[in-house]
Scaffold this motif. Sequence first.
Motif, PDB file in Angstrom:
ATOM      1  N   ALA A 129       0.835  -1.209   0.000  1.00  0.00           N
ATOM      2  CA  ALA A 129       0.000   0.000   0.000  1.00  0.00           C
ATOM      3  C   ALA A 129       0.868   1.256   0.000  1.00  0.00           C
ATOM      4  O   ALA A 129       0.540   2.255  -0.641  1.00  0.00           O
ATOM      5  CB  ALA A 129      -0.944   0.001   1.204  1.00  0.00           C
ATOM      6  N   ASN A 130       2.001   1.211   0.699  1.00  0.00           N
ATOM      7  CA  ASN A 130       2.935   2.338   0.702  1.00  0.00           C
ATOM      8  C   ASN A 130       3.516   2.574  -0.689  1.00  0.00           C
ATOM      9  O   ASN A 130       3.602   3.712  -1.155  1.00  0.00           O
ATOM     10  CB  ASN A 130       4.081   2.086   1.679  1.00  0.00           C
ATOM     11  CG  ASN A 130       3.623   2.052   3.104  1.00  0.00           C
ATOM     12  OD1 ASN A 130       2.590   2.604   3.452  1.00  0.00           O
ATOM     13  ND2 ASN A 130       4.385   1.381   3.955  1.00  0.00           N
ATOM     14  N   LEU A 131       3.939   1.496  -1.354  1.00  0.00           N
ATOM     15  CA  LEU A 131       4.481   1.633  -2.708  1.00  0.00           C
ATOM     16  C   LEU A 131       3.415   2.135  -3.675  1.00  0.00           C
ATOM     17  O   LEU A 131       3.705   2.946  -4.560  1.00  0.00           O
ATOM     18  CB  LEU A 131       5.055   0.306  -3.201  1.00  0.00           C
ATOM     19  CG  LEU A 131       6.415  -0.076  -2.646  1.00  0.00           C
ATOM     20  CD1 LEU A 131       6.854  -1.428  -3.189  1.00  0.00           C
ATOM     21  CD2 LEU A 131       7.456   0.991  -2.971  1.00  0.00           C
ATOM     22  N   PHE A 132       2.197   1.656  -3.507  1.00  0.00           N
ATOM     23  CA  PHE A 132       1.098   2.142  -4.333  1.00  0.00           C
ATOM     24  C   PHE A 132       0.977   3.662  -4.162  1.00  0.00           C
ATOM     25  O   PHE A 132       0.905   4.400  -5.153  1.00  0.00           O
ATOM     26  CB  PHE A 132      -0.221   1.453  -3.948  1.00  0.00           C
ATOM     27  CG  PHE A 132      -1.380   1.903  -4.783  1.00  0.00           C
ATOM     28  CD1 PHE A 132      -1.726   1.202  -5.921  1.00  0.00           C
ATOM     29  CD2 PHE A 132      -2.118   3.030  -4.438  1.00  0.00           C
ATOM     30  CE1 PHE A 132      -2.798   1.629  -6.717  1.00  0.00           C
ATOM     31  CE2 PHE A 132      -3.175   3.464  -5.214  1.00  0.00           C
ATOM     32  CZ  PHE A 132      -3.516   2.759  -6.359  1.00  0.00           C
ATOM     33  N   ALA A 133       0.951   4.128  -2.926  1.00  0.00           N
ATOM     34  CA  ALA A 133       0.830   5.568  -2.657  1.00  0.00           C
ATOM     35  C   ALA A 133       2.002   6.337  -3.254  1.00  0.00           C
ATOM     36  O   ALA A 133       1.810   7.377  -3.897  1.00  0.00           O
ATOM     37  CB  ALA A 133       0.735   5.822  -1.150  1.00  0.00           C
ATOM     38  N   ALA A 134       3.215   5.831  -3.068  1.00  0.00           N
ATOM     39  CA  ALA A 134       4.405   6.501  -3.606  1.00  0.00           C
ATOM     40  C   ALA A 134       4.333   6.591  -5.128  1.00  0.00           C
ATOM     41  O   ALA A 134       4.638   7.631  -5.719  1.00  0.00           O
ATOM     42  CB  ALA A 134       5.671   5.769  -3.170  1.00  0.00           C
ATOM     43  N   ASN A 135       3.913   5.500  -5.762  1.00  0.00           N
ATOM     44  CA  ASN A 135       3.852   5.486  -7.225  1.00  0.00           C
ATOM     45  C   ASN A 135       2.700   6.326  -7.771  1.00  0.00           C
ATOM     46  O   ASN A 135       2.789   6.848  -8.874  1.00  0.00           O
ATOM     47  CB  ASN A 135       3.772   4.048  -7.744  1.00  0.00           C
ATOM     48  CG  ASN A 135       5.109   3.355  -7.620  1.00  0.00           C
ATOM     49  OD1 ASN A 135       6.133   3.890  -8.002  1.00  0.00           O
ATOM     50  ND2 ASN A 135       5.095   2.167  -7.058  1.00  0.00           N
ATOM     51  N   LEU A 136       1.634   6.452  -7.019  1.00  0.00           N
ATOM     52  CA  LEU A 136       0.521   7.291  -7.456  1.00  0.00           C
ATOM     53  C   LEU A 136       0.857   8.771  -7.291  1.00  0.00           C
ATOM     54  O   LEU A 136       0.617   9.583  -8.188  1.00  0.00           O
ATOM     55  CB  LEU A 136      -0.748   6.958  -6.661  1.00  0.00           C
ATOM     56  CG  LEU A 136      -1.990   7.775  -7.033  1.00  0.00           C
ATOM     57  CD1 LEU A 136      -2.421   7.498  -8.472  1.00  0.00           C
ATOM     58  CD2 LEU A 136      -3.128   7.485  -6.073  1.00  0.00           C
TER      59      LEU A 136
END
Length: 170
Positions: free
Chosen positions: A98-105
């Motif tokens: 979820a953290n990587l998703f947020a960073a990539n978004l």
Amino acid sequence: MPARLARKYKSNDPFEIAEALDIEVLERSDFKRLKGAFKVILNNSFIFINANLSDEMKRLVCAHELGHALLHRSLGKSETGLMEFELFDITSTTEYEANLFAANLLLDESSIEELVSDGFDIVQIARQLGTNVNLLLLKLQQMNDDNRFRLPDMPARNFLGTISDDAGHL
């Protein structure tokens, strides 16, 4: 997946994407330590965000919870759903994803690369992008396959749980 969503909806705003995906985002003023939560109720997806957070932190929490909604929907069907006290607990695979998703978004690689080439350090880049330095470090670690950046260690696993929302820049 985040880049595909941003292209499809012509936005990287997690609130806009959630709305387009029929995920209802609700602010809760009764949250104390809880920053956010994802829950599926009667087959409808909800993101709950602490209303007392700054707009920047709400955006970050929404992006993180959107990651859970898209990557971990089945976990949101549990009795408690996914509740976030520490968004950046990277000991947990689901939290890390979820953290990587947020960073990539939220963070654009070309903007980061431009600032790096202009000689900005990590703290300056975070300020320029209006993001938390720890979220930037997650993104930079992912971008650093060819070791072109000299990066410090990964952020503390519980950094979001240890910073206050009024600590200046995220």
